[in-house]
Design a protein around this motif. Structure first.
Motif, short mmCIF file in Angstrom:
data_model
loop_
_atom_site.label_atom_id
_atom_site.label_comp_id
_atom_site.label_asym_id
_atom_site.label_seq_id
_atom_site.Cartn_x
_atom_site.Cartn_y
_atom_site.Cartn_z
N ILE A 42 0.77 -1.20 0.28
CA ILE A 42 0.49 0.05 0.07
C ILE A 42 1.42 1.64 0.79
CG2 ILE A 42 -1.91 1.34 1.10
CD1 ILE A 42 -2.88 -1.58 2.37
N GLY A 43 1.48 1.39 0.94
CA GLY A 43 2.57 2.19 0.90
C GLY A 43 3.27 2.20 -0.61
N GLY A 44 3.56 1.95 -1.20
CA GLY A 44 4.75 1.83 -2.33
C GLY A 44 3.77 1.73 -3.40
N LYS A 45 2.53 1.72 -3.81
CA LYS A 45 1.72 2.56 -4.39
C LYS A 45 1.48 3.28 -4.40
CE LYS A 45 0.81 -1.37 -6.73
NZ LYS A 45 0.56 -1.39 -8.41
N ASN A 96 18.01 -2.35 -7.61
CA ASN A 96 17.79 -3.28 -8.69
C ASN A 96 17.32 -4.64 -9.41
OD1 ASN A 96 18.53 -1.01 -10.51
ND2 ASN A 96 20.17 -1.68 -10.59
N ILE A 97 17.66 -5.22 -8.12
CA ILE A 97 17.29 -6.69 -7.89
C ILE A 97 15.43 -6.46 -7.62
CG2 ILE A 97 16.75 -8.70 -6.68
CD1 ILE A 97 19.59 -8.15 -4.79
N SER A 98 14.93 -5.97 -7.63
CA SER A 98 13.29 -5.68 -7.34
C SER A 98 12.69 -4.34 -7.77
CB SER A 98 12.96 -6.43 -6.09
OG SER A 98 11.13 -6.90 -6.20
N PRO A 99 13.15 -4.08 -9.40
CA PRO A 99 12.42 -3.12 -9.47
C PRO A 99 11.05 -2.19 -8.74
CG PRO A 99 12.70 -4.64 -11.52
CD PRO A 99 13.12 -5.68 -10.09
N LYS A 100 10.61 -2.94 -8.31
CA LYS A 100 8.69 -2.46 -7.87
C LYS A 100 8.58 -2.10 -6.24
CE LYS A 100 6.11 -5.27 -11.02
NZ LYS A 100 4.19 -6.00 -10.70
N LYS A 101 9.86 -2.83 -5.59
CA LYS A 101 9.72 -2.00 -3.76
C LYS A 101 10.88 -0.67 -4.60
CE LYS A 101 10.08 -6.50 -1.88
NZ LYS A 101 9.88 -6.94 -2.89
N THR A 102 10.18 0.07 -3.19
CA THR A 102 10.90 1.35 -3.42
C THR A 102 11.07 1.26 -1.63
OG1 THR A 102 8.22 2.20 -2.78
CG2 THR A 102 9.42 2.70 -4.55
N TRP A 103 12.21 2.53 -1.42
CA TRP A 103 12.02 2.83 0.03
C TRP A 103 10.58 3.23 0.80
CZ3 TRP A 103 16.17 1.64 2.71
CH2 TRP A 103 17.31 1.20 2.26
N GLY A 126 7.78 2.69 0.57
CA GLY A 126 7.09 1.40 1.08
C GLY A 126 8.02 0.38 1.72
N THR A 127 8.98 0.20 1.46
CA THR A 127 9.68 -0.80 2.96
C THR A 127 9.72 0.26 3.99
OG1 THR A 127 11.20 -0.82 0.68
CG2 THR A 127 12.47 -0.88 3.51
N VAL A 128 9.93 1.54 3.98
CA VAL A 128 9.39 2.22 5.48
C VAL A 128 7.88 2.45 5.93
CG1 VAL A 128 9.56 4.73 6.66
CG2 VAL A 128 11.36 4.21 5.04
N ALA A 129 7.08 2.06 5.04
CA ALA A 129 5.68 1.71 5.83
C ALA A 129 5.58 -0.03 5.58
CB ALA A 129 5.13 1.82 4.59
N GLY A 130 6.44 -0.80 5.41
CA GLY A 130 5.78 -2.18 5.91
C GLY A 130 7.00 -2.53 7.07
N LEU A 131 8.22 -1.61 7.11
CA LEU A 131 8.78 -1.90 8.79
C LEU A 131 7.94 -1.16 9.47
CD1 LEU A 131 11.11 -1.88 10.65
CD2 LEU A 131 12.24 -0.37 10.36
N GLY A 132 7.18 0.20 9.38
CA GLY A 132 6.40 0.33 10.85
C GLY A 132 4.71 -0.55 10.87
N GLY A 133 4.34 -1.08 10.41
CA GLY A 133 3.39 -1.78 9.62
C GLY A 133 3.69 -2.82 10.59
N CYS A 134 5.35 -3.97 10.46
CA CYS A 134 5.43 -5.43 11.18
C CYS A 134 6.11 -4.85 12.84
CB CYS A 134 6.77 -5.59 10.62
SG CYS A 134 7.58 -7.64 10.87
N ILE A 135 6.67 -4.08 12.33
CA ILE A 135 6.89 -3.22 14.74
C ILE A 135 5.25 -2.75 14.75
CG2 ILE A 135 7.63 -1.54 15.68
CD1 ILE A 135 9.90 -1.25 14.15
N LEU A 161 12.10 -9.31 4.69
CA LEU A 161 12.63 -8.38 3.29
C LEU A 161 14.18 -9.02 2.56
CD1 LEU A 161 12.85 -5.92 1.45
CD2 LEU A 161 14.53 -5.27 2.72
N PHE A 162 15.23 -9.48 3.51
CA PHE A 162 16.15 -9.85 2.31
C PHE A 162 15.46 -12.04 1.62
CE2 PHE A 162 18.04 -6.95 4.98
CZ PHE A 162 18.77 -6.43 4.19
#
Length: 409
Positions: free
Chosen positions: A293-296, A305-312, A314-323, A354-355
């Motif tokens: 949702i955050g990435g969209k 470059n490994i996964s071009p659809k992933k963004t910083w 979206g990553t921050v939003a995922g970290l906040g949701g997980c915590i 993530l990894f």
């Protein structure tokens, strides 16, 4: 009539935002046809928006509809309208725009159907996994073993794919099948013996001997890919069995544990392993959902470059949701008792997921495929669904076993 430029396949060799594209091959444009085909080749892992293309044959500027993206290994079907200074006699705007509107409507229907499949099968998988986790014991272990077997088959098929096999020698098929069976036996042996180290060592020795004694010349690439398959598809998932079934200390001091129904085994079945497994799985689901949702909504900066659809973003939003999910469930389930431990557990779950996701994306990128398989409609293969969980089980088990005093109870 205004000429139409129909792009079936985009493969750009060289394109920059400030320059015109160069074509690897130019297709002849018959004068009698209003449809023209152009084959382009974009730079690897680029995500570009084409705006203008100069047609040398007709000396006209062709404007492509905004929003057409070029992604690596993606087939794009689009129709671009040539816009001359005037429209020929007898031609209406509807005749020019008709093919483009039909193509857009068809693409929208396809996306809606794909989304429905993902939601339906996602809910079914979630409910089934919840029941299996609550059951625990042999039910949980056998389901893990079945998923491991299918995932191992998908992994070795990826290793044999053209994208990877052109740069190395993959293991023979009989070795791949033996490794898949060994991987499926590892969770069962973990539950039965309580430890997997001896089994993994023995399996690695058997596979190495089989590769070294084959008739063809043995290659190091065969050995390394087979050993990584045993580790990635067999050894790491075993930690979910150790987490769910091995940490059997009852969490009786929690309110939920005191009220745990007899129908589900009574208070003694409300264990540290069950609580830790529920929190970990829920946190990973929350991380994936919030990252999507955050990435969209806010995604602008690519993560890797490994996964071009992933963004910083979206990553921050995922970290906040997980915590947040880990902290909230720790309050509800009263485990772990320390709030800082709950936050640390959420951070660990996020980076493990993530990894794990990036590792599987790297394998698929080298293999040149979008999905690891087609077993689950709308979701791809087993590895596509469980990649976020592969490393997480080992990290959470180690955290609870070694860093939380008395397992956090």
């Amino acid at each position: 009539m205004a000429s139409l430029l129909e792009i079936y396949r985009c493969n750009l060799t060289s394109l920059s935002l400030n320059s015109l594209c160069s074509c690897r091959s130019r297709c002849p444009f018959p004068s009698s046809s209003s449809s023209k085909t152009l084959i382009l080749t974009p730079p690897p892992y680029s995500n570009l928006n084409l705006r203008v293309f100069f047609d040398e044959s007709s000396r006209r500027i062709v404007r492509l509809k905004r929003g057409i993206s070029l992604n690596h290994h993606r087939i794009i079907k689009a129709v671009a309208r040539a816009e001359p200074d005037r429209i020929d006699e007898g031609e209406t705007k509807e005749e020019v725009d008709g093919p483009l509107m039909k193509d857009s409507a068809s693409e929208s229907q396809q996306k809606a159907s794909q989304l429905r499949k993902r939601v339906v099968f996602g809910l079914g998988i979630g409910i089934s996994v919840g029941g299996v986790v609550l059951a625990g014991g042999w039910v949980f272990t056998v389901v893990i073993a079945a998923a491991v077997f299918v995932g191992a088959r998908e992994y070795f098929e990826l290793v044999r794919s053209r994208g990877i096999a052109t740069g190395m020698t993959p293991p023979p098929r009989y070795v791949s099948r033996v490794c898949s069976v060994i991987c499926a036996l590892m969770p069962i042996l973990t539950l039965y013996f309580g430890n997997i180290d001896v089994s993994v060592t023995s399996a690695a020795f058997v596979v190495a001997m089989a590769l070294l004694l084959q008739r063809e010349n043995p290659r190091f690439a065969q050995l390394s890919s087979a050993m990584f398959g045993l580790f990635y598809c067999g050894y790491l998932p075993c930690f979910w069995v150790k987490l769910r079934c091995g940490l059997a200390a009852p969490a009786l001091n929690t309110r939920v544990g005191a009220a745990w129904p007899i129908l589900l085994g009574g208070q003694t079945q409300w264990t540290v392993g069950l609580v830790a497994t529920l929190i970990s799985i829920s946190s990973i689901i929350a991380a994936d959902t919030c990252a999507f949702i955050g990435g969209k909504a806010f995604g602008r900066t690519p993560l890797t470059n490994i996964s071009p659809k992933k963004t910083w973003e979206g990553t921050v939003a995922g970290l906040g949701g997980c915590i947040a999910t880990s902290a909230l469930l720790s309050k509800i389930l009263c485990w772990p008792t320390s709030f800082l431990s709950a936050i640390a557990l959420g951070v660990l779950n996020f980076f493990g997921s993530l990894f794990g996701d990036l590792t599987e994306s790297m394998i698929k990128r080298d293999a040149g495929v979008k999905d690891s398989g087609s077993l689950i409609p709308g979701h791809g293969g087993i590895l596509d669904r469980v990649d976020s969980y592969i490393f997480t089980g080992a990290l959470v088990y180690s955290f609870v076993k070694t860093l939380l005093p008395l397992y956090g109870v």
